[in-house]
Design a protein around this motif. Structure first.
Motif, PDB file in Angstrom:
ATOM      1  N   SER A 431       0.837  -1.193   0.000  1.00 13.39           N
ATOM      2  CA  SER A 431       0.000   0.000   0.000  1.00 13.39           C
ATOM      3  C   SER A 431       0.872   1.243   0.000  1.00 13.39           C
ATOM      4  O   SER A 431       1.833   1.340   0.773  1.00 13.39           O
ATOM      5  CB  SER A 431      -0.921   0.023   1.219  1.00 13.39           C
ATOM      6  OG  SER A 431      -1.602   1.259   1.295  1.00 13.39           O
ATOM      7  N   SER A 432       0.534   2.189  -0.842  1.00 15.73           N
ATOM      8  CA  SER A 432       1.308   3.434  -0.894  1.00 15.73           C
ATOM      9  C   SER A 432       0.801   4.466   0.097  1.00 15.73           C
ATOM     10  O   SER A 432       1.411   5.524   0.263  1.00 15.73           O
ATOM     11  CB  SER A 432       1.254   4.017  -2.310  1.00 15.73           C
ATOM     12  OG  SER A 432      -0.087   4.276  -2.690  1.00 15.73           O
ATOM     13  N   THR A 433      -0.311   4.151   0.804  1.00 18.01           N
ATOM     14  CA  THR A 433      -0.917   5.160   1.669  1.00 18.01           C
ATOM     15  C   THR A 433      -1.196   4.691   3.085  1.00 18.01           C
ATOM     16  O   THR A 433      -1.239   5.518   4.002  1.00 18.01           O
ATOM     17  CB  THR A 433      -2.253   5.639   1.063  1.00 18.01           C
ATOM     18  OG1 THR A 433      -3.123   4.510   0.881  1.00 18.01           O
ATOM     19  CG2 THR A 433      -2.026   6.324  -0.275  1.00 18.01           C
ATOM     20  N   GLU A 434      -1.384   3.384   3.305  1.00 19.15           N
ATOM     21  CA  GLU A 434      -1.872   2.931   4.602  1.00 19.15           C
ATOM     22  C   GLU A 434      -0.935   1.929   5.267  1.00 19.15           C
ATOM     23  O   GLU A 434      -0.366   1.047   4.597  1.00 19.15           O
ATOM     24  CB  GLU A 434      -3.245   2.272   4.447  1.00 19.15           C
ATOM     25  CG  GLU A 434      -4.338   3.220   3.993  1.00 19.15           C
ATOM     26  CD  GLU A 434      -5.682   2.541   3.959  1.00 19.15           C
ATOM     27  OE1 GLU A 434      -6.494   2.800   4.865  1.00 19.15           O
ATOM     28  OE2 GLU A 434      -5.915   1.743   3.032  1.00 19.15           O
TER      29      GLU A 434
END
Length: 503
Positions: A431-434
């Motif tokens: 995941s790039s965000t989470e």
């Protein structure tokens, strides 16, 4: 926050982990050899001209077997140029990388360097511009103890004991139109089979790697493997795979899922090899030598780095000196997970390459050597992955990518050494965000605790280690990792690679 659950069971072994899985690759290309491993004028150089700072880093990396001397370079290489008195060795033009090869470092010198770093030699023979006879001559020179003209030549050149090279590659990327001596599958398969038969007559103990396609995206892929193995199945032990990955057009999510492609590549080659096995009614199993793999921004070379011109043949030009980021290292670590997950069929692998050229180690002439971001997943995995790779039970959420469709947000593999009871778990968060909370059922391992924890991530996923900032990126202990009542819990930050050692 998403969550994932894994179950580790030492009774669910994929296969034994061969130490050759942690191999490397040294090619006479750019500044890999000259100004890389070899720089006689450097303050750290030993009596043989090899940089001791590089030697220590290669030892720390934990590289088992090193493929040499190419790569594309080998298809124009005359091995005889690399032996004998250095002052008498000819300078040659290397057409693969449009450079001048001085032959100052040759077979004897490189073997001496291997002894210093504690690695074994994996030799590639030239089946591009040469053939069976030259391969037999090199094998005789390298492995016959005494009593023949070529064995005596080796002895006269200062090496009484044979080199004892165990693994030999039958050419390099012979389906590639860029390759000197490029052939179709039928012609190459016949040549490889003839050469393999001859080499086994001379030394039946050796292991042989036949060339697979130079990439899964090649139009030859699949049919090449089938035709080549139809000719050479009985004469070889492994077939090669080569794969390089890079981020395309800012598509970070697809790049982070690159190991999905590697998984599929391996499984397709295994299926093709097993098809030929079934057709032939053979009891023999052909395994994979994944002897070129890495993150490589090939587009940069195509647009920037090329050396050209009939009068321009530099010595050790700066070529393919990719500078790797945190996200590159995370993808790199995931590729190592893929290799481990297929340890039942991947018997050997070679990181391409080691120093300066798409490498985990960089050097500056007369200056320092430092670790790129990709150094850390390789060194830690090589050290901790022992015994057998385990098939995990995974309950993991997915997300969509442009290139690969829905992929798991977490990829993982575990290893277990029955002799000392140690285990390790390797994980990536794609995941790039989470961040992702992971629980791992380790009750089948007994009463274990976290002995080591390493996580590589950064708020800036494109942070790099450079000459000016050589320690900008490094793994840190993951303080969230703990075991309680047979359950390991850990939080994985976005775009991260993690290794946990249990004992």
């Amino acid at each position: 926050m998403p969550s994932a659950h894994l179950t580790v069971d030492p009774n669910s072994a994929v296969g034994a982990i061969q130490r050759r899985l942690f191999g490397g690759f040294v090619e006479h290309l750019g500044r890999h050899v000259y100004d890389g491993i070899y720089e006689p004028g450097h303050p750290s150089a030993d009596a043989d001209g090899f940089r001791t700072d590089v030697i220590e880093l290669v030892k720390e990396l934990g590289v088992s077997t090193i493929r040499y001397p190419g790569g594309n370079f080998v298809s124009g290489f005359r091995w005889e140029d690399s032996v004998g008195p250095v002052a008498e060795r000819p300078r040659r033009l290397d057409l693969a990388w449009h450079s001048t090869e001085t032959n100052e470092v040759g077979l004897h010198e490189f073997s001496s360097w291997l002894e210093k770093v504690g690695s074994d030699l994996m030799m590639a023979v030239n089946l591009g511009t040469r053939g069976t006879l030259e391969a037999l001559d090199l094998l005789e020179y390298s492995n016959v103890p005494a009593g023949s003209a070529l064995a005596q030549r080796r002895i006269d050149n200062g090496r009484t004991e044979p080199f004892g090279v165990q693994v030999w590659c039958l050419g390099n990327e012979m389906d590639g139109p860029w390759q000197l001596g490029h052939r179709n599958a039928d012609d190459y398969g016949k040549l490889a089979a003839r050469t393999a038969k001859g080499m086994r007559q001379l030394d039946p103990s050796i292991e042989l790697v036949v060339c697979g396609s130079s990439g899964a995206s090649m139009p030859t892929f699949g049919e090449w493997e089938r035709v080549v193995l139809t000719h050479a199945y009985d004469d070889v032990d492994m077939i090669s795979c080569h794969a390089y990955y890079q981020e395309h057009d800012g598509d970070l999510d697809s790049f982070l899922a690159s190991a999905v492609d590697m998984d599929g590549f391996i499984e397709k080659v295994v299926a093709t090899a097993d098809h030929v096995k079934a057709v032939r009614g053979s009891d023999k199993q052909i395994n994979i030598s994944f002897d070129e793999w890495n993150v490589w921004y090939l587009d940069r070379y195509e647009n920037v780095d090329k050396v050209e011109g009939i009068g321009n043949w530099p010595i050790a030009p700066r070529l393919l000196e990719d500078v790797y980021s945190v996200v590159d290292a995370v993808v790199f670590g995931n590729l190592m997970i893929s290799l481990l997950k297929h340890s039942d069929r991947v018997a050997s692998a070679s990181l391409a390459q080691l120093v300066n050229v798409i490498a985990p180690i960089m050097t500056e002439p007369g200056g320092p050597a430092w670790r790129q971001t990709t150094f850390f997943p390789f060194a830690i995995t090589s050290r901790l992955a022992q015994g057998e790779a385990l098939q995990l039970k995974l309950d993991v959420p997915t997300h969509d990518t442009k290139r690969y469709g829905a992929v798991p947000l977490v990829d993982a593999v575990a290893t277990h050494d029955a002799e000392d009871g140690s285990s390790a778990v390797f994980l990536v968060n794609r995941s790039s965000t989470e961040s992702i909370d992971v629980t791992v059922d380790v009750s089948a391992l007994g009463d274990v605790q976290v002995r080591e924890s390493h996580t590589l991530n950064d708020d800036d996923v494109y942070a790099k280690n450079t000459l000016d900032a050589p320690t900008r990126v490094a793994p840190r202990p993951n303080e969230t990792a703990r075991v309680s009542d047979g359950t390991l819990t850990v939080t994985l930050p976005p775009v991260s690679w993690t290794a946990l050692a249990l004992s």
